[in-house]
Every structure is written in structure tokens, then in C-alpha cells.
Motif scaffolding. Structure first.
Motif, PDB file in Angstrom:
ATOM      1  N   ALA A   1       0.833  -1.203   0.000  1.00  0.00           N
ATOM      2  CA  ALA A   1       0.000   0.000   0.000  1.00  0.00           C
ATOM      3  C   ALA A   1       0.869   1.254   0.000  1.00  0.00           C
ATOM      4  O   ALA A   1       1.781   1.393   0.827  1.00  0.00           O
ATOM      5  N   GLU A   2       0.563   2.159  -0.923  1.00  0.00           N
ATOM      6  CA  GLU A   2       1.348   3.386  -1.055  1.00  0.00           C
ATOM      7  C   GLU A   2       1.365   4.187   0.249  1.00  0.00           C
ATOM      8  O   GLU A   2       2.391   4.740   0.632  1.00  0.00           O
ATOM      9  N   GLU A   3       0.227   4.217   0.953  1.00  0.00           N
ATOM     10  CA  GLU A   3       0.186   4.989   2.203  1.00  0.00           C
ATOM     11  C   GLU A   3       1.101   4.380   3.268  1.00  0.00           C
ATOM     12  O   GLU A   3       1.688   5.104   4.071  1.00  0.00           O
ATOM     13  N   ASP A   4       1.259   3.042   3.280  1.00  0.00           N
ATOM     14  CA  ASP A   4       2.186   2.408   4.221  1.00  0.00           C
ATOM     15  C   ASP A   4       3.628   2.744   3.865  1.00  0.00           C
ATOM     16  O   ASP A   4       4.451   3.026   4.751  1.00  0.00           O
ATOM     17  N   ILE A   5       3.944   2.709   2.580  1.00  0.00           N
ATOM     18  CA  ILE A   5       5.299   3.030   2.128  1.00  0.00           C
ATOM     19  C   ILE A   5       5.639   4.474   2.503  1.00  0.00           C
ATOM     20  O   ILE A   5       6.691   4.749   3.101  1.00  0.00           O
ATOM     21  N   ILE A   6       4.731   5.398   2.189  1.00  0.00           N
ATOM     22  CA  ILE A   6       4.960   6.806   2.509  1.00  0.00           C
ATOM     23  C   ILE A   6       5.111   6.998   4.017  1.00  0.00           C
ATOM     24  O   ILE A   6       6.045   7.658   4.485  1.00  0.00           O
ATOM     25  N   ARG A   7       4.203   6.423   4.781  1.00  0.00           N
ATOM     26  CA  ARG A   7       4.248   6.572   6.241  1.00  0.00           C
ATOM     27  C   ARG A   7       5.529   5.972   6.821  1.00  0.00           C
ATOM     28  O   ARG A   7       6.145   6.547   7.724  1.00  0.00           O
ATOM     29  N   GLY A   8       5.945   4.817   6.301  1.00  0.00           N
ATOM     30  CA  GLY A   8       7.180   4.192   6.781  1.00  0.00           C
ATOM     31  C   GLY A   8       8.390   5.101   6.611  1.00  0.00           C
ATOM     32  O   GLY A   8       9.214   5.239   7.514  1.00  0.00           O
ATOM     33  N   TYR A   9       8.480   5.738   5.449  1.00  0.00           N
ATOM     34  CA  TYR A   9       9.598   6.651   5.232  1.00  0.00           C
ATOM     35  C   TYR A   9       9.435   7.957   6.007  1.00  0.00           C
ATOM     36  O   TYR A   9      10.424   8.528   6.470  1.00  0.00           O
ATOM     37  N   GLU A  10       8.208   8.434   6.172  1.00  0.00           N
ATOM     38  CA  GLU A  10       7.984   9.628   6.997  1.00  0.00           C
ATOM     39  C   GLU A  10       8.449   9.392   8.430  1.00  0.00           C
ATOM     40  O   GLU A  10       8.943  10.301   9.084  1.00  0.00           O
ATOM     41  N   LEU A  11       8.281   8.154   8.894  1.00  0.00           N
ATOM     42  CA  LEU A  11       8.708   7.804  10.256  1.00  0.00           C
ATOM     43  C   LEU A  11      10.180   7.387  10.307  1.00  0.00           C
ATOM     44  O   LEU A  11      10.645   6.882  11.313  1.00  0.00           O
ATOM     45  N   GLN A  12      10.895   7.593   9.202  1.00  0.00           N
ATOM     46  CA  GLN A  12      12.341   7.424   9.120  1.00  0.00           C
ATOM     47  C   GLN A  12      12.820   5.981   9.097  1.00  0.00           C
ATOM     48  O   GLN A  12      13.902   5.670   9.605  1.00  0.00           O
ATOM     49  N   SER A  13      12.041   5.081   8.469  1.00  0.00           N
ATOM     50  CA  SER A  13      12.593   3.744   8.254  1.00  0.00           C
ATOM     51  C   SER A  13      13.741   3.887   7.267  1.00  0.00           C
ATOM     52  O   SER A  13      13.804   4.834   6.487  1.00  0.00           O
ATOM     53  N   ASN A  14      14.665   2.946   7.298  1.00  0.00           N
ATOM     54  CA  ASN A  14      15.824   3.000   6.411  1.00  0.00           C
ATOM     55  C   ASN A  14      15.573   2.322   5.071  1.00  0.00           C
ATOM     56  O   ASN A  14      16.280   2.589   4.106  1.00  0.00           O
ATOM     57  N   ALA A  15      14.579   1.451   5.018  1.00  0.00           N
ATOM     58  CA  ALA A  15      14.193   0.795   3.768  1.00  0.00           C
ATOM     59  C   ALA A  15      12.825   0.165   3.962  1.00  0.00           C
ATOM     60  O   ALA A  15      12.408  -0.124   5.088  1.00  0.00           O
ATOM     61  N   TYR A  16      12.151  -0.061   2.839  1.00  0.00           N
ATOM     62  CA  TYR A  16      10.824  -0.679   2.850  1.00  0.00           C
ATOM     63  C   TYR A  16      10.865  -1.819   1.840  1.00  0.00           C
ATOM     64  O   TYR A  16      11.031  -1.592   0.644  1.00  0.00           O
ATOM     65  N   LEU A  17      10.762  -3.061   2.315  1.00  0.00           N
ATOM     66  CA  LEU A  17      10.779  -4.242   1.468  1.00  0.00           C
ATOM     67  C   LEU A  17       9.441  -4.963   1.564  1.00  0.00           C
ATOM     68  O   LEU A  17       8.915  -5.143   2.661  1.00  0.00           O
ATOM     69  N   THR A  18       8.924  -5.381   0.410  1.00  0.00           N
ATOM     70  CA  THR A  18       7.684  -6.142   0.389  1.00  0.00           C
ATOM     71  C   THR A  18       8.017  -7.621   0.264  1.00  0.00           C
ATOM     72  O   THR A  18       8.797  -8.015  -0.609  1.00  0.00           O
ATOM     73  N   LYS A  19       7.431  -8.417   1.147  1.00  0.00           N
ATOM     74  CA  LYS A  19       7.686  -9.865   1.157  1.00  0.00           C
ATOM     75  C   LYS A  19       7.073 -10.517  -0.085  1.00  0.00           C
ATOM     76  O   LYS A  19       5.878 -10.354  -0.336  1.00  0.00           O
ATOM     77  N   PRO A  20       7.868 -11.261  -0.846  1.00  0.00           N
ATOM     78  CA  PRO A  20       7.287 -12.038  -1.940  1.00  0.00           C
ATOM     79  C   PRO A  20       6.449 -13.186  -1.385  1.00  0.00           C
ATOM     80  O   PRO A  20       6.711 -13.679  -0.288  1.00  0.00           O
ATOM     81  N   VAL A  21       5.459 -13.623  -2.126  1.00  0.00           N
ATOM     82  CA  VAL A  21       4.619 -14.740  -1.704  1.00  0.00           C
ATOM     83  C   VAL A  21       5.369 -16.065  -1.859  1.00  0.00           C
ATOM     84  O   VAL A  21       5.277 -16.945  -1.009  1.00  0.00           O
ATOM     85  N   ASP A  22       6.146 -16.198  -2.916  1.00  0.00           N
ATOM     86  CA  ASP A  22       6.887 -17.427  -3.200  1.00  0.00           C
ATOM     87  C   ASP A  22       8.021 -17.603  -2.186  1.00  0.00           C
ATOM     88  O   ASP A  22       8.837 -16.691  -2.003  1.00  0.00           O
TER      89      ASP A  22
END
Length: 151
Positions: free
Chosen positions: A102-123
């Protein structure tokens, strides 16, 4: 690469999905970097670990945190916000590792100063490959801050 004292890298994995915990453990076990992977299953336990409270009184200060967002008790975003708001913890790199695209999660994660945002693959194989790529980058190329505090 390992810590300057020759010991393994301390990684805190904050993840409530047992399958994802197992895959992450497997990927790190087969990796090239000596590490101690500490696992907590909810946001409240993550904060207890970081603040060395209760059963985590003797927990090491992690060199890096892998943080899921969808956690029981205290959400990943709340954990991230508290870490980055605390002068004694904010230097710890926080990598969001979540199923959310979700774009809002990605944006919020970086606003809160995470160092990276990785999405877990299903496989599962792709998940292990993601963790190995992450391991190579963060523990071979990146210089992590020391785990001890400076005055």
C-alpha cells in the motif's frame, strides 16, 4: 563482516507469522554473515526487547531491526515511531519487511524514518532470495552504527 569486536551481527526480527520467521531464519542460517537472529512476535515485545524490559532484561542492542507492519498489540508503525522518537534508539537501522504494498504504508514508513521498505514475496524461494540480497547489501556494503551508545 561482523561487529568490530569480532562477534556476530545482532538482528531483531519483529514478525508474527511463523512461516515468515522460519524462512528468514533459514535464509540467514545459509548466508555468509555471522549473525544472531532474535525473534519477537509482536510490537509490545519488540519495545520490551529494545528497552531491555522484563524477560528481555539481558537482550543485546540490535545492530538492525527487521520490522513487520501488521503486528498484534502494538503495530509496526507505532514501534517505528517510538524507536525513531527515542534518542537512545533512533540510530538503529529499521528495515520494514512486510506484505503490504500500500502506497500509504510506504509513505508513512519513510515519513517515520525507516531506512528501507521491502515487500515480502509470496513465493518462499523468492522470499529467501530477498533476505539474502538484503543480507549482502546491509552487512557487506553498508557500515552499520555501533550498537553501543556514545555520550
Amino acid at each position: 563482516m561482523s561487529k568490530s569486536n569480532g562477534g556476530p551481527i545482532d538482528i531483531l526480527l519483529v514478525e508474527d507469522n511463523p512461516g515468515d520467521v522460519r524462512l528468514t531464519q533459514e535464509a540467514f542460517k545459509e548466508g555468509q554473515i555471522r549473525n544472531d537472529l532474535h525473534v519477537v512476535r509482536n510490537g509490545e515485545a519488540a519495545l520490551d526487547f529494545l528497552y531491555q524490559r522484563g524477560e528481555y532484561e539481558d537482550a543485546p542492542r540490535p545492530n538492525l531491526v527487521l520490522l513487520d507492519l501488521n503486528l498484534p498489540k502494538v503495530s509496526g508503525m507505532e514501534v517505528l515511531d517510538e524507536i525513531k522518537d527515542d534518542a537512545s534508539l533512533r540510530r538503529i537501522p529499521i528495515i520494514i519487511l512486510t506484505g503490504s504494498k500500500a502506497e500509504e504504508d510506504i509513505i508513512r514508513g519513510y515519513e517515520l524514518q525507516s531506512n528501507a521498505y521491502l515487500t515480502k514475496p509470496v513465493d518462499p524461494d523468492e522470499f529467501i532470495e530477498l533476505v539474502r540480497s538484503f543480507e549482502e547489501f546491509w552487512f557487506t556494503l553498508v557500515h552499520l552504527p555501533p550498537s553501543r551508545e556514545y555520550q
